[in-house]
Design a protein around this motif. Structure first.
Motif, PDB file in Angstrom:
ATOM      1  N   UNK A 179       0.850  -1.191   0.000  1.00 57.52           N
ATOM      2  CA  UNK A 179       0.000   0.000   0.000  1.00 57.52           C
ATOM      3  C   UNK A 179       0.887   1.243   0.000  1.00 57.52           C
ATOM      4  N   UNK A 180       0.706   2.079  -0.980  1.00 62.04           N
ATOM      5  CA  UNK A 180       1.580   3.266  -1.065  1.00 62.04           C
ATOM      6  C   UNK A 180       1.286   4.245   0.065  1.00 62.04           C
ATOM      7  N   UNK A 181       2.340   4.813   0.560  1.00 58.04           N
ATOM      8  CA  UNK A 181       2.184   5.823   1.626  1.00 58.04           C
ATOM      9  C   UNK A 181       1.747   7.120   0.981  1.00 58.04           C
ATOM     10  N   UNK A 182       0.807   7.742   1.596  1.00 60.35           N
ATOM     11  CA  UNK A 182       0.306   9.022   1.086  1.00 60.35           C
ATOM     12  C   UNK A 182       1.392  10.090   1.269  1.00 60.35           C
ATOM     13  N   UNK A 183       1.732  10.783   0.206  1.00 60.92           N
ATOM     14  CA  UNK A 183       2.744  11.825   0.364  1.00 60.92           C
ATOM     15  C   UNK A 183       2.259  12.872   1.384  1.00 60.92           C
ATOM     16  N   UNK A 221       0.547  20.333   6.498  1.00 62.51           N
ATOM     17  CA  UNK A 221       0.386  19.496   7.699  1.00 62.51           C
ATOM     18  C   UNK A 221       1.723  19.349   8.430  1.00 62.51           C
ATOM     19  N   UNK A 222       2.771  19.130   7.655  1.00 62.66           N
ATOM     20  CA  UNK A 222       4.103  18.997   8.262  1.00 62.66           C
ATOM     21  C   UNK A 222       4.486  20.263   9.020  1.00 62.66           C
ATOM     22  N   UNK A 274       3.566  22.404  16.374  1.00 61.87           N
ATOM     23  CA  UNK A 274       2.969  21.806  17.570  1.00 61.87           C
ATOM     24  C   UNK A 274       4.042  21.093  18.404  1.00 61.87           C
ATOM     25  N   UNK A 275       4.925  20.362  17.730  1.00 66.08           N
ATOM     26  CA  UNK A 275       5.997  19.663  18.448  1.00 66.08           C
ATOM     27  C   UNK A 275       6.894  20.671  19.151  1.00 66.08           C
TER      28      UNK A 275
END
Ligand SMILES: [Zn+2]
Length: 101
Positions: A1-5, A10-11, A17-18
């Motif tokens: 299953x391909x990872x969603x770019x 969001x990043x 937030x971090x």
């Protein structure tokens, strides 16, 4: 299953937030350390560093000696040894005579 770019937006917000939470954790840690420092100060203030008994402050001219009458230790604050160094000859002998039993 391909990872969603990942979405750059969001990043960006995840990083913000971090960073916010890291800062909050550091502030909590600093606050805890300050509270512990205050507790230690309250617990140990004017207690002999050798035997733990109460120190008594005795003034001799402009020098204030913190004296322990339990183990007979004598303690000086910052700068007081330098003050004693400027005194006339015999000063230390007279100071010691004060505490001789
Ligand atoms: Zn002592």
């Amino acid at each position: 299953m391909p990872v969603k770019p990942s979405n750059p937006e969001e990043e960006y917000f995840a990083r913000l937030e971090a960073e916010r939470r890291r800062k909050a954790a550091q502030e909590r840690q600093a606050q805890i350390q300050e509270e512990e420092r205050q507790q230690q100060r309250t617990l140990h203030f004017m207690k002999c560093p050798k035997c733990g008994m109460q120190l008594e402050e005795i003034a001799f001219g402009d020098v204030r000696v913190d004296k322990c009458f339990s183990c007979e230790g004598m303690w000086l604050d910052k700068g007081e040894l330098e003050t004693i160094q400027t005194k006339e000859p015999g000063f230390v002998g007279r100071l010691l005579k004060v505490f001789r039993s």
